[in-house]
Scaffold this active site. Structure first.
Site, mmCIF file in Angstrom:
data_model
loop_
_atom_site.group_PDB
_atom_site.id
_atom_site.type_symbol
_atom_site.label_atom_id
_atom_site.label_comp_id
_atom_site.label_asym_id
_atom_site.label_seq_id
_atom_site.Cartn_x
_atom_site.Cartn_y
_atom_site.Cartn_z
ATOM 1 N N ARG A 73 19.927 10.900 -0.348
ATOM 2 C CA ARG A 73 19.902 9.691 0.414
ATOM 3 C C ARG A 73 21.004 8.929 -0.083
ATOM 4 N NH1 ARG A 73 14.578 11.392 -0.199
ATOM 5 N NH2 ARG A 73 14.464 9.617 -2.160
ATOM 6 N N GLU A 109 10.492 9.605 -11.283
ATOM 7 C CA GLU A 109 9.204 9.093 -11.068
ATOM 8 C C GLU A 109 8.398 10.053 -10.847
ATOM 9 O OE1 GLU A 109 8.775 6.118 -7.787
ATOM 10 O OE2 GLU A 109 7.145 5.401 -8.653
HETATM 11 P P1 AMP Z 1 14.341 7.425 -10.854
HETATM 12 O O1 AMP Z 1 15.267 8.323 -11.333
HETATM 13 O O2 AMP Z 1 12.990 7.452 -11.446
HETATM 14 O O3 AMP Z 1 15.116 6.246 -10.978
HETATM 15 O O4 AMP Z 1 14.179 7.829 -9.100
HETATM 16 C C1 AMP Z 1 15.462 7.607 -8.518
HETATM 17 C C2 AMP Z 1 15.442 8.425 -7.513
HETATM 18 O O5 AMP Z 1 14.539 9.333 -7.020
HETATM 19 C C3 AMP Z 1 16.237 8.198 -6.348
HETATM 20 O O6 AMP Z 1 17.119 9.361 -5.975
HETATM 21 C C4 AMP Z 1 15.339 7.981 -5.485
HETATM 22 O O7 AMP Z 1 15.712 8.475 -4.019
HETATM 23 C C5 AMP Z 1 14.179 8.802 -5.614
HETATM 24 N N1 AMP Z 1 12.700 7.962 -5.765
HETATM 25 C C6 AMP Z 1 12.164 7.616 -6.804
HETATM 26 N N2 AMP Z 1 11.024 6.831 -6.572
HETATM 27 C C7 AMP Z 1 11.067 6.648 -5.320
HETATM 28 C C8 AMP Z 1 10.122 5.928 -4.350
HETATM 29 N N3 AMP Z 1 9.188 5.383 -4.727
HETATM 30 N N4 AMP Z 1 10.679 6.147 -3.002
HETATM 31 C C9 AMP Z 1 11.713 6.696 -2.494
HETATM 32 N N5 AMP Z 1 12.634 7.308 -3.348
HETATM 33 C C10 AMP Z 1 12.302 7.434 -4.552
#
Ligand code: AMP
Length: 170
Positions: free
Chosen positions: A59, A96
Site C-alpha cells: 500500500r 501488529e
Molecule cells: P507496524 O510494523 O506494526 O508499524 O505495521 C505497519 C504495517 O502493517 C504497514 O505496512 C501497514 O500497512 C500494516 N498495518 C498494521 N496495522 C494495520 C492496521 N490496523 N490497518 C491497516 N494496515 C495495518
C-alpha cells in the site's frame, strides 16, 4: 474536506482483534486522494531535496509513487522476501499481526542520498524501523517517514529515531 471519512475500518481483518484501516475508499476518490498527497507533501520541510522515495509493499507504493513525482525524486520499492530480482539487503521485523522480512535492492540508494520513506499506516513501528535500517545499510539519509495515518496508541514512533509525520491520527 475531511479525508478521515475516506478511511474504512474493517473489524477482525486479517485476524480477530485487528481493526484494519482500509484506504481503498480514499484511493478511489480523486479529490480525497489528491488532498492526502498534498497534505503529505506539505509536511516535508521546505527546501529539503528528496533524492528517493521508498514505498513499502504494497500500500506504500501508491502514494509513495505520487510523492516521488511531486518531489522529482526516484521511486524505490521495498518488498516482501523473494520478490525483488537483483541482489538485496534483508531485514526481518515484527508486525501488529505477525512477522515478515523486507528487502531492498543493494543499488537502490547511493551513499548520502536523501530518502523519504512512505507507508499507509504506522502501527507498532517495526516495519518502518526495518526500512530505516535497510536505508542506513546502503548509506542513505532518512529525511522523514511519512504515513497516511498513525495508530498513536501503539506508540510506533518510539521505535524510530527519524522525523515521523502522518496526515491522520487514531
Ligand atoms: P507496524 O510494523 O506494526 O508499524 O505495521 C505497519 C504495517 O502493517 C504497514 O505496512 C501497514 O500497512 C500494516 N498495518 C498494521 N496495522 C494495520 C492496521 N490496523 N490497518 C491497516 N494496515 C495495518
Amino acid at each position: 474536506m475531511n479525508i478521515k471519512e475516506y478511511i474504512r475500518e474493517i473489524k477482525d481483518f486479517p485476524k480477530p482483534g485487528i481493526a484494519f484501516k482500509d484506504i481503498t475508499p480514499l484511493l478511489g476518490n480523486p479529490k480525497a486522494l489528491v488532498k492526502c498527497v498534498e497534505d503529505l507533501a506539505s509536511l516535508v520541510p521546505k527546501g529539503v531535496t528528496i533524492h528517493k522515495v521508498i514505498g513499502i509493499e504494497a500500500r506504500g507504493f501508491i502514494l509513495g509513487g505520487m510523492l516521488a513525482e511531486r518531489f522529482e525524486a526516484g521511486f524505490v520499492p521495498v518488498r516482501k522476501k523473494g520478490k525483488l530480482p537483483a541482489a538485496v539487503h534483508s531485514r526481518s521485523y515484527g508486525l501488529e499481526y505477525g512477522a515478515d522480512t523486507l528487502e531492498i535492492h543493494t543499488d537502490a540508494i547511493a551513499p548520502g542520498e536523501h530518502v523519504l520513506i512512505h507507508d499507509d499506516v504506522l502501527a507498532t513501528g517495526g516495519t518502518a524501523k526495518a526500512v530505516c535500517e535497510l536505508v542506513a545499510e546502503l548509506g542513505g539519509v532518512v529525511v522523514q517517514c511519512s504515513f497516511i495515518m498513525e495508530l498513536a496508541f501503539l506508540k510506533g514512533r518510539q521505535q524510530l529515531t527519524v522525523p515521523i509525520v502522518s496526515v491522520l491520527q487514531y
